[in-house]
Design a protein around this motif. Structure first.
Motif, short mmCIF file in Angstrom:
data_model
loop_
_atom_site.label_atom_id
_atom_site.label_comp_id
_atom_site.label_asym_id
_atom_site.label_seq_id
_atom_site.Cartn_x
_atom_site.Cartn_y
_atom_site.Cartn_z
N SER A 96 48.39 99.95 -14.94
CA SER A 96 49.85 100.07 -14.79
C SER A 96 50.48 100.69 -16.03
CB SER A 96 50.46 98.70 -14.49
OG SER A 96 49.89 97.70 -15.29
N SER A 97 49.88 100.52 -17.19
CA SER A 97 50.39 101.17 -18.41
C SER A 97 49.33 102.10 -19.00
CB SER A 97 50.80 100.11 -19.44
OG SER A 97 51.95 99.41 -19.01
N GLY A 98 48.46 102.60 -18.17
CA GLY A 98 47.44 103.53 -18.66
C GLY A 98 46.52 102.90 -19.69
N LYS A 100 47.48 100.85 -22.06
CA LYS A 100 48.16 100.62 -23.35
C LYS A 100 48.83 99.25 -23.43
CE LYS A 100 49.09 105.36 -24.66
NZ LYS A 100 50.05 106.46 -24.60
N GLY A 101 48.95 98.59 -22.29
CA GLY A 101 49.69 97.32 -22.29
C GLY A 101 48.79 96.11 -22.34
N HIS A 105 51.21 92.53 -20.82
CA HIS A 105 52.30 93.52 -20.76
C HIS A 105 52.22 94.35 -19.50
CE1 HIS A 105 51.60 92.92 -25.25
NE2 HIS A 105 52.73 92.31 -24.98
N PHE A 107 54.04 96.09 -16.33
CA PHE A 107 55.37 96.63 -15.99
C PHE A 107 55.27 97.40 -14.68
CE2 PHE A 107 55.23 96.43 -20.60
CZ PHE A 107 56.48 95.98 -20.97
N ASP A 108 56.33 97.39 -13.90
CA ASP A 108 56.43 98.27 -12.74
C ASP A 108 57.90 98.60 -12.50
OD1 ASP A 108 56.38 99.66 -10.37
OD2 ASP A 108 55.01 98.27 -9.35
N ALA A 109 58.32 99.73 -13.04
CA ALA A 109 59.73 100.12 -12.92
C ALA A 109 60.12 100.31 -11.47
CB ALA A 109 59.97 101.41 -13.71
N THR A 317 45.86 110.75 -25.19
CA THR A 317 47.08 110.07 -24.71
C THR A 317 47.62 109.08 -25.75
OG1 THR A 317 45.89 108.22 -23.69
CG2 THR A 317 46.27 110.18 -22.32
N LEU A 318 46.87 108.94 -26.84
CA LEU A 318 47.18 107.90 -27.83
C LEU A 318 48.64 107.94 -28.31
CD1 LEU A 318 45.76 105.65 -29.42
CD2 LEU A 318 45.17 107.36 -31.14
N HIS A 319 49.12 109.14 -28.55
CA HIS A 319 50.48 109.28 -29.10
C HIS A 319 51.55 109.47 -28.03
CE1 HIS A 319 49.22 109.32 -33.34
NE2 HIS A 319 48.13 109.91 -32.88
N ASN A 321 54.31 108.67 -25.40
CA ASN A 321 55.28 107.61 -25.09
C ASN A 321 55.57 106.65 -26.24
OD1 ASN A 321 55.99 108.28 -22.38
ND2 ASN A 321 53.92 107.67 -21.80
N VAL A 322 55.27 107.09 -27.47
CA VAL A 322 55.82 106.35 -28.61
C VAL A 322 57.33 106.60 -28.64
CG1 VAL A 322 55.81 106.04 -31.11
CG2 VAL A 322 53.67 106.58 -29.91
#
Lengths: 324, 326
Positions: A96-98, A100-101, A105, A107-109, A317-319, A321-322
């Motif tokens: 859901s957050s690739g 990263k969460g 964490h 999320f689902d907008a 993809t690390l950087h 959506n910072v």
């Protein structure tokens, strides 16, 4: 367990299926954690399923749901795809957050599922802000905010209760009182004792205590709360009494409570209790229950397969959506 | 060109934001009926009403956290934290939520909030009300940090901040509110991540921001008048993003650098800038990068003690002499 007069067969099947999905999803997660396929912290909701299912089932699509780090149950009850949740637990690109969460964490907008928050109490101020936005834009939206008994002693809890009441904001404060903040019994940490809902009096917020092991009782309490909140008269507080059958997290050896206490609470298992009612009231047959079980198992297995087969996130993809 | 104070420049930008976008609203302790603790929002409540100029309880965590929530829902809140010292009570919301929600949700949510706050000492307000924490925030990925030193920049940076979809810490120095400066009537913006050369020079580069720009310019005057040396003064304007290119270019020309900040030197943000200079311009340096910051004690109340702790132009001149023999 009482039966609410309005309960229909489809709802009964729905509640049972959702609670069972949460249970089986998390049992599988625990196994996968022991196998080293899920890492980090994993906080299981097993035993508390009736609260997420009973309350979230009353909401409309436009309402917001926000919760703490023990969030798989709320995410599933809000309709998030078990595949993307499991993939997130695996730290995969399809999560859901690739990846990263992580477990804490989700999320689902698209479902107004505004996230799991891993600092105790941290989601409460955000819930107030979501409600403020709804009121500011004159939208008919309610915020359903979950938190545990541990959060009640945080300053953020009191700041949030106060402001939501001062500004008469549409928030349902849903306390999941499982009696332990990590390993500390509620009566050792909360001056008001284990019946926490009295704290709402200080903020002039109407409050009720409900059996959190009874999905229909939770549903009924939430429906009542929604009626009030939707009239614009401000927040409502619900305390759902419950118990987590597992430790605080997978790292918890549960040395702080007697096994006899767990045995006592297992008799209140929300899924078993509801099964008895559903059979008695002829909402389901044994055959149908078996069918639901098989369907849930297949869903969980498909989620695990999806997570296993998904790729790890690309390093490039690390950087992302910072920043926006 | 017309002149205005820093306070007026900030107020002008806030009004532009409120006038131009119904998603914008202000929230903070005493921003309404009291007119703002530093009088920046004087008259706002009468002009915009209590829905858009919201007095909050003294509760910094829910003040910032509710702005984060409102931003996630699509609004554009501007929060005033009365002083940066009180931001410590909102650290969870700023650092754990505002800065990380976009990343943790993999871009599903953004947090377009502007957190205005007041930084710095010099008013004899004592140890708990005289601190400079903007550097702490600048070390957190996900935040942006603006540190204006002129009315022109105060307006231009705030205009940029209001167009930005990221959480922004906008630190206003307490001693600069009455400072006057030229501000054109025509529209302009000051982009984040673009430092300004306030005074050109060839002998030494003085890097400063916020309240220390004035100190750096005084030091440069002294260098010129009493020593015949020309210091180049760079105002960073924002700490994140950080315009190191302008600094490195200057140091390649002057071969000497001193970094001046009001925060404590120990662990201060100036160390980050000094480190970058040494990493990127090592072969151009005639000596170590000098640093001037607050002395390693809490900021005391007494006038003479406070003055001894905070950076001053004399200490900058002294550091240049001690380090480079100029």
């Amino acid at each position: 367990m009482k039966v609410a007069p309005k309960l229909e067969k489809t709802q009964a099947v729905d509640y049972y299926s959702q609670m069972l999905l949460i249970r089986r999803f998390e049992e599988a997660s625990a196994r996968l954690y022991m196998q080293g396929k899920i890492k980090g912290f994993l906080h299981l909701y097993i035993g508390e399923e009736a609260i997420a299912v009973g309350s979230i089932s009353t909401l409309s699509e436009q309402d917001y749901v926000i919760t703490h780090y023990r969030d798989h149950g709320h995410a599933l009850a809000r309709g998030m795809d078990p595949k993307v949740i499991m993939a997130e637990l695996f730290g995969k690109a399809t999560g859901s957050s690739g990846g990263k969460g992580g477990s804490m964490h989700l999320f689902d907008a698209s479902r107004n599922f505004m996230g799991g928050y891993a600092i105790v109490g941290g989601q409460l101020p955000i819930a107030v802000g979501l409600a403020l936005a709804a009121k500011y834009r004159r939208e008919d939206r309610t915020v359903l905010c979950f938190f545990g008994d541990g959060a009640v002693n945080e300053g953020e809890f009191h700041e949030s209760m106060n402001l939501a009441s001062v500004w008469q904001l549409p928030v349902i404060f849903m306390l999941e009182n499982n009696l332990y903040g990590m390993g500390s019994y509620v009566e050792r940490t909360h001056a008001g004792g284990k019946d926490i809902y009295h704290v709402a009096d200080a903020y002039k917020i109407p409050a009720a205590q409900v059996d959190g092991m009874d999905v229909l009782a939770v549903r009924e309490a939430t429906e009542e709360a929604l009626k009030r909140v939707r009239t614009g008269s401000g927040p409502v507080f619900i305390e759902a009494m419950t118990y987590r059958f597992r430790g605080h997290s997978m790292a918890d050896p549960v040395a702080y409570r007697e096994s006899s206490e767990l045995d006592q609470w297992r008799k209140e298992d929300p899924i078993e209790k509801f099964k008895v009612v559903a059979l008695r009231e002829e909402f389901v047959t044994d055959d149908e229950l078996q069918g639901i079980e098989a369907g849930v198992q297949a869903t969980v297995e498909a989620a695990i397969r999806f997570a296993e087969e998904s790729p790890e996130p690309e390093l490039d993809t690390l950087h992302d959506n910072v920043y926006a | 060109m017309p002149e205005m104070t820093m306070r007026e420049a900030i107020a002008r930008s806030l009004r532009e934001g409120l006038d131009g976008d119904s998603r914008v609203f202000l929230m903070g302790e005493d921003v309404g009926a009291y007119d703002g603790a530093y009088a920046v929002t004087r008259g706002f409540l009468a002009d915009y009403g209590p829905e858009r100029i919201r007095d909050t309880p003294i509760a910094e965590s829910v003040l910032v956290g509710s702005a984060v929530g409102a931003a996630m829902a699509g609004l554009k809140p501007i929060v005033e934290i009365m002083t940066i010292n009180f931001s410590l009570l909102a650290m969870d919301q700023i650092v754990n939520n505002a800065a990380k929600l976009r990343y943790m949700s993999n871009g599903q949510f953004s947090v377009p909030i502007v957190i205005r706050t007041v930084t710095g000492g010099g008013g004899q307000l004592g140890a708990t009300h005289s601190q400079s924490f903007e550097g702490w925030f600048a070390s957190v990925p996900g935040l942006k940090v603006a540190v204006p030193s002129t009315p022109y920049d105060a307006l231009g940076l705030l205009r940029s901040a209001l167009k930005d979809d990221n959480p922004i810490i906008y630190a206003e120095h307490a001693m600069l509110y009455g400072m006057r400066g030229e501000v054109p009537d025509e529209w302009y913006e000051v982009p984040f991540g673009q430092a300004a050369i306030r005074r050109p020079g060839s002998d030494v580069t003085i890097v400063a921001y916020s309240g220390t720009v004035r100190i750096a310019l005084e030091a440069a005057e002294t260098m010129a008048s009493s020593k015949g040396r020309e210091a180049e003064v760079i105002d960073m304007r924002t700490l994140r993003p950080l315009d190191l290119d302008t600094v490195i270019e200057s140091v390649k020309k002057t071969n000497r650098a001193v970094v001046v900040e009001e925060a404590w030197s120990v662990g201060g943000f100036g160390a980050e800038i000094a480190s970058a200079i040494q990493a990127q311009a090592f072969d151009h340096l005639d000596g170590p990068v000098a640093r001037v910051g607050s002395l390693d004690v809490p900021v005391p109340y007494a006038q003479n003690l406070e003055a001894a702790v905070l950076p001053s132009s004399q200490r900058v001149v002294q550091a240049i002499e001690d380090t480079f023999g100029l």
